[in-house]
Design an enzyme around this catalytic site. Structure first.
Site, PDB file in Angstrom:
ATOM      1  N   CYS A  29       0.821  -1.226   0.000  1.00  0.00           N
ATOM      2  CA  CYS A  29       0.000   0.000   0.000  1.00  0.00           C
ATOM      3  C   CYS A  29       0.851   1.272   0.000  1.00  0.00           C
ATOM      4  CB  CYS A  29      -0.943  -0.003   1.191  1.00  0.00           C
ATOM      5  SG  CYS A  29      -2.057  -1.410   1.168  1.00  0.00           S
TER       6      CYS A  29
ATOM      7  N   HIS B 294      -3.231   7.251   2.147  1.00  0.00           N
ATOM      8  CA  HIS B 294      -3.679   5.955   1.645  1.00  0.00           C
ATOM      9  C   HIS B 294      -5.068   5.676   2.214  1.00  0.00           C
ATOM     10  CE1 HIS B 294      -4.084   1.847   0.651  1.00  0.00           C
ATOM     11  NE2 HIS B 294      -3.869   1.399   1.879  1.00  0.00           N
TER      12      HIS B 294
ATOM     13  N   ASN C 173     -10.117  -0.171  -0.197  1.00  0.00           N
ATOM     14  CA  ASN C 173      -8.656  -0.095  -0.183  1.00  0.00           C
ATOM     15  C   ASN C 173      -8.115  -0.664  -1.504  1.00  0.00           C
ATOM     16  OD1 ASN C 173      -5.920  -0.404   0.239  1.00  0.00           O
ATOM     17  ND2 ASN C 173      -6.119  -1.286   2.286  1.00  0.00           N
TER      18      ASN C 173
END
Ligand code: UT7
Length: 326
Positions: free
Chosen positions: A116, A253, A283
């Site tokens: 990520c 993020h 996500n």
């Protein structure tokens, strides 16, 4: 004051697969509910890639839009950095598949695997290659098809992720060397492999010979993420003698709305200046930041000259922050 080569943003684009899956749809096949998912994460829906639609397809679509927004052809780019943890194949780099699909011709092209945090790592690498004159123009892409590595029987992970891609075009430009320059101004990256086992995929070519599924100790990731993101954002701002609340946009993020709100609060950044897409995209790992940047840009809220703070964390743990002026 002496001049300095900066990696300036000259284009942005993104792509989301057509298929939208709502929390309600998931709750028809799993012991979960829209209420649980929304209250714990802020997620309402996610986009999932179609059968046969690969990471390179998503990346290529985002890259084409970024190139169009820059008014450039693929052949005018000499560096392609793709952040992904869901490559089309173990090798070659998915970046080279994108290069081929863009009919780009010879150029530097490689993948970055920092899960990520991948887009922050990719921006830093592109910035370094441009600043040292190894390339003049870069496509920096974050693209993922996490739907392919999820255990769709595991409600504690499969509801959290989505597929997508986003891309920036960066150009090397001689500037003054001050905080008022446009482009990447400062970077702060880190990883700590002591946390390897909290977020990982239980397969791989060298360990099991299988692709494997994502496994996560969510509570531990949550706890660590809030502290590490706050610390990373503060460190990168200190490099320019800035306070986090001086940024125009915080683009974190997008993993969990509660993580984002906790970090923004600690940094003293009002929620009106925080990019939030997790409700609609879930996500998307390395794609979440360029997707959010494109959305802010498209909405007209992200303007030339705005100071943008980008921060991300994921498996490894690996994390990082980038300060840039749009
Ligand atoms: O991008 C990489 C970074 N990843 C992240 O940042 C994720 C970080 N972690 C998180 O976002 C949160 O920890 C989660 C959203 C994953 C979980 O939220 P939580 O508040 O930490 O919940 P929990 O794991 O403590 O679970 C609470 C309860 C458990 O039941 P018991 O043991 O209390 O009876 C879980 O079994 O919620 C249960 N649960 C669910 N219930 C309904 C877990 N998943 C679900 C679900 N639906 N999908």
């Amino acid at each position: 004051m002496s001049g300095r080569l900066r990696a300036r943003v000259v284009g942005v684009g993104s792509y989301l697969p057509a298929r939208v899956v709502t929390n309600e749809e998931l709750s028809e096949r799993l012991p979960t509910s829209d209420t649980w998912i929304r209250e714990r994460t802020g997620i309402r829906m996610r986009h999932l890639a179609a059968e046969g639609e690969c990471t390179s397809d998503l990346a290529t679509a985002a890259a084409k839009r970024a190139l169009a927004s820059a008014g450039l052809e693929a052949a005018e780019v000499d560096l392609l950095v793709l952040a992904t943890s869901t490559p089309d194949h173990t090798f070659p780099a998915t970046a080279t598949a994108v290069q081929r699909k863009l009919a780009m011709g010879p150029a530097i092209a490689f993948d970055v695997q920092a899960v990520c945090a991948g887009f922050a790592y990719a921006l830093s690498l592109a910035h370094g290659l441009l600043a040292t004159r190894q390339a003049r123009r870069a496509l920096v892409i974050g693209a993922e098809t996490f739907s392919r590595i999820l255990d769709w029987e595991d409600r504690s992970t499969c509801v959290l992720f989505g597929d997508g891609a986003g891309a920036l075009v960066l150009e090397a430009e001689e500037q003054t060397g001050t905080v008022l320059d446009r482009g990447i101004l400062a970077v702060e990256l880190c990883a700590d492999g002591r946390h390897y086992h909290h977020l990982y995929v239980d397969g791989g070519p060298s360990s099991t010979g299988t692709v494997g599924h994502l496994r996560m100790n969510g509570r531990e990731v949550f706890r660590y993420a809030v502290t590490a993101l706050t610390d990373s954002a503060q460190r990168v701002c200190r490099k320019l003698q800035l306070e986090p609340d001086q940024v125009d946009w915080f683009v974190p993020h997008q993993a969990n709305r509660r993580i984002i709100e906790a970090v923004a609060r600690r940094l003293g950044i009002a929620l009106e200046r925080v990019a939030l897409t997790v409700d609609r995209h879930a996500n998307t790992s390395a794609a979440s930041i360029p997707l959010a940047l494109d959305e802010l840009h498209q909405s007209g809220q992200l303007e030339p000259g705005h100071l943008v703070l980008v921060s991300a964390i994921g498996g490894g743990f690996a994390w990082g922050s980038v300060l840039l002026r749009w």
